[in-house]
Design an enzyme around this catalytic site. Structure first.
Site, PDB file in Angstrom:
ATOM      1  N   THR A  40       0.761  -1.388  -0.079  1.00  0.00           N
ATOM      2  CA  THR A  40       0.551   0.107  -0.188  1.00  0.00           C
ATOM      3  C   THR A  40       1.010   1.357  -0.273  1.00  0.00           C
ATOM      4  O   THR A  40       2.183   1.088   0.695  1.00  0.00           O
ATOM      5  CB  THR A  40      -0.493   0.135   1.404  1.00  0.00           C
ATOM      6  OG1 THR A  40      -2.179  -0.617   0.845  1.00  0.00           O
ATOM      7  CG2 THR A  40      -1.458   1.750   1.188  1.00  0.00           C
ATOM      8  N   ASP A  56      -3.666   4.766  -2.924  1.00  0.00           N
ATOM      9  CA  ASP A  56      -3.569   3.733  -4.266  1.00  0.00           C
ATOM     10  C   ASP A  56      -5.162   3.336  -4.033  1.00  0.00           C
ATOM     11  O   ASP A  56      -5.130   3.536  -3.057  1.00  0.00           O
ATOM     12  CB  ASP A  56      -2.475   3.327  -4.240  1.00  0.00           C
ATOM     13  CG  ASP A  56      -1.848   1.795  -3.402  1.00  0.00           C
ATOM     14  OD1 ASP A  56      -2.067   2.623  -2.018  1.00  0.00           O
ATOM     15  OD2 ASP A  56      -1.703   0.578  -3.989  1.00  0.00           O
ATOM     16  N   ARG A  58      -4.355  -0.056  -4.949  1.00  0.00           N
ATOM     17  CA  ARG A  58      -4.592  -1.694  -4.915  1.00  0.00           C
ATOM     18  C   ARG A  58      -4.393  -2.644  -3.671  1.00  0.00           C
ATOM     19  O   ARG A  58      -3.681  -1.884  -2.910  1.00  0.00           O
ATOM     20  CB  ARG A  58      -2.928  -2.156  -5.476  1.00  0.00           C
ATOM     21  CG  ARG A  58      -2.524  -3.342  -5.886  1.00  0.00           C
ATOM     22  CD  ARG A  58      -1.422  -3.992  -6.219  1.00  0.00           C
ATOM     23  NE  ARG A  58      -1.991  -3.363  -7.893  1.00  0.00           N
ATOM     24  CZ  ARG A  58      -0.534  -3.476  -9.237  1.00  0.00           C
ATOM     25  NH1 ARG A  58      -0.031  -3.790  -8.713  1.00  0.00           N
ATOM     26  NH2 ARG A  58      -0.954  -3.281 -10.389  1.00  0.00           N
ATOM     27  N   LYS A  72      -9.025   2.680   0.574  1.00  0.00           N
ATOM     28  CA  LYS A  72      -8.714   2.858   1.663  1.00  0.00           C
ATOM     29  C   LYS A  72      -8.060   4.008   2.448  1.00  0.00           C
ATOM     30  O   LYS A  72      -7.756   4.199   3.147  1.00  0.00           O
ATOM     31  CB  LYS A  72      -7.134   2.947   1.009  1.00  0.00           C
ATOM     32  CG  LYS A  72      -6.519   1.344   0.172  1.00  0.00           C
ATOM     33  CD  LYS A  72      -5.263   1.475   0.221  1.00  0.00           C
ATOM     34  CE  LYS A  72      -5.084   0.071  -1.040  1.00  0.00           C
ATOM     35  NZ  LYS A  72      -3.805   0.085  -1.019  1.00  0.00           N
ATOM     36  N   GLY A  86      -1.972  -2.394   5.462  1.00  0.00           N
ATOM     37  CA  GLY A  86      -1.236  -2.837   6.049  1.00  0.00           C
ATOM     38  C   GLY A  86      -2.867  -4.375   5.716  1.00  0.00           C
ATOM     39  O   GLY A  86      -3.275  -4.310   4.376  1.00  0.00           O
ATOM     40  N   SER A 168       3.842  -0.390   2.272  1.00  0.00           N
ATOM     41  CA  SER A 168       5.022  -0.451   1.470  1.00  0.00           C
ATOM     42  C   SER A 168       6.008   0.376   0.713  1.00  0.00           C
ATOM     43  O   SER A 168       7.454   0.375  -0.232  1.00  0.00           O
ATOM     44  CB  SER A 168       4.942  -2.127   0.951  1.00  0.00           C
ATOM     45  OG  SER A 168       3.907  -1.528  -0.519  1.00  0.00           O
ATOM     46  N   ASP A 205       6.701   0.323  -6.109  1.00  0.00           N
ATOM     47  CA  ASP A 205       6.594  -0.592  -5.275  1.00  0.00           C
ATOM     48  C   ASP A 205       4.986  -1.433  -5.891  1.00  0.00           C
ATOM     49  O   ASP A 205       4.678  -0.876  -6.739  1.00  0.00           O
ATOM     50  CB  ASP A 205       5.691  -0.002  -4.401  1.00  0.00           C
ATOM     51  CG  ASP A 205       5.411  -1.535  -3.195  1.00  0.00           C
ATOM     52  OD1 ASP A 205       5.887  -2.374  -2.691  1.00  0.00           O
ATOM     53  OD2 ASP A 205       4.032  -0.948  -2.618  1.00  0.00           O
ATOM     54  N   SER A 208       2.092  -1.578  -5.192  1.00  0.00           N
ATOM     55  CA  SER A 208       1.128  -0.369  -4.583  1.00  0.00           C
ATOM     56  C   SER A 208       0.214  -0.187  -5.945  1.00  0.00           C
ATOM     57  O   SER A 208       1.197  -0.691  -6.671  1.00  0.00           O
ATOM     58  CB  SER A 208       1.609   0.830  -4.354  1.00  0.00           C
ATOM     59  OG  SER A 208       2.637   0.769  -3.080  1.00  0.00           O
TER      60      SER A 208
END
Length: 273
Positions: A40, A56, A58, A72, A86, A168, A205, A208
């Site tokens: 994330t 984001d 995903r 989110k 998380g 992340s 990342d 994400s």
């Protein structure tokens, strides 16, 4: 003499975690399941008139993309929102319980909840479970003390910052914020910086991805902005490719007979009066 059974209690239960830790100490060859890495990128910053949060879309399950349009940014109060990174279930239920408690708090006191009150409730809840609830949160809102932004970590620690990023992809997002953030930014500049920060996290990342969602919170209210940017749009094929049979040679070929057992089934009609 048998011991009386314990009465069921509400809330989370992590007795199996303690059991697994004891079994690992007794049986070195035992490998108990562990939490998988999640992906994330969430961020937030304070601008001249309020707070803007971004994330984001995903949601991943190890190396599999489970949801391409995961929300989110969670509602807490009319002028307080929260971004979660998380475990999706932990962030969703933790923010839902906090939103419910803040509604009861507002009805009891007759006052709108403050951002510090929401942050204290979240960090006390997370500290109670010693990090077993995998929720990294960014709380932002506007109250009588002005715009405020907090970051809350899974073990219960927190910080009040003018800008922050978690998840992340936080390294790339934080690099953009540290380089271009300025106090008293306008809404347009803050929104552009937030989109660039989340985009940097998405491109840097694998956990994400998707599009960029945002929430602008000011003294007059909050406004959700969905799909501000889609940096990972699928690439379209420029043409169609046709390969003739035999283009790829067959090097070896093996035929294995399958042993099949033929079963005969009969059906009997049921008599109906």
């Amino acid at each position: 003499m048998l011991k009386p059974a314990l009465e069921p209690r509400g809330g989370f239960s992590f007795e199996n975690c303690q059991r697994n830790a004891s079994l690992e100490r007794v049986l070195p060859e035992l490998r108990t399941p562990h939490a998988r890495k999640t992906g994330t990128t969430i961020a937030g910053l304070v601008f001249r008139d309020g707070v803007i949060l971004g994330a984001d879309t995903r949601a991943t399950n190890d190396s599999v993309v489970a949801d391409k349009n995961c929300e989110k940014i969670h509602f807490i109060a009319p002028k307080i929102y929260c971004c979660g990174a998380g475990v999706a279930a932990d962030t969703e239920m933790t923010t839902r319980m906090t939103a419910s408690n803040m509604e009861l708090h507002a009805l009891s006191t007759g006052r709108a909840p403050r951002v510090a009150t929401v942050t204290r409730t979240l960090r006390q809840t997370l500290f109670r479970y010693r990090g077993h609830v995998g929720a990294s949160l960014i709380v932002g809102g506007v109250d009588v003390k002005g715009p405020q932004l907090y970051s809350v970590h899974p073990h219960g620690s927190y910080s009040r910052l003018p800008f922050t990023a978690l998840g992340s992809g936080q390294d790339a997002a934080m690099a953009m914020l540290e380089d271009r953030f300025q106090p008293n930014m306008t809404l347009e500049d803050a929104q552009g910086l937030l989109v660039e920060a989340i985009t940097a996290g998405i491109l840097g990342d694998l956990g994400s991805g998707g599009s960029v969602d945002a929430c602008v919170i000011t003294g007059t209210g909050a406004k959700l902005l969905q799909t501000l940017s889609s940096p990972t749009e699928p690439i379209k094929r420029r043409g169609r490719y046709h390969f003739a049979p035999g283009t790829t040679p067959v090097l070896t070929q093996t035929v294995r007979p399958l042993t099949l057992e033929l079963l005969e089934e009969t059906m009997q009609a049921m008599e109906v009066d």
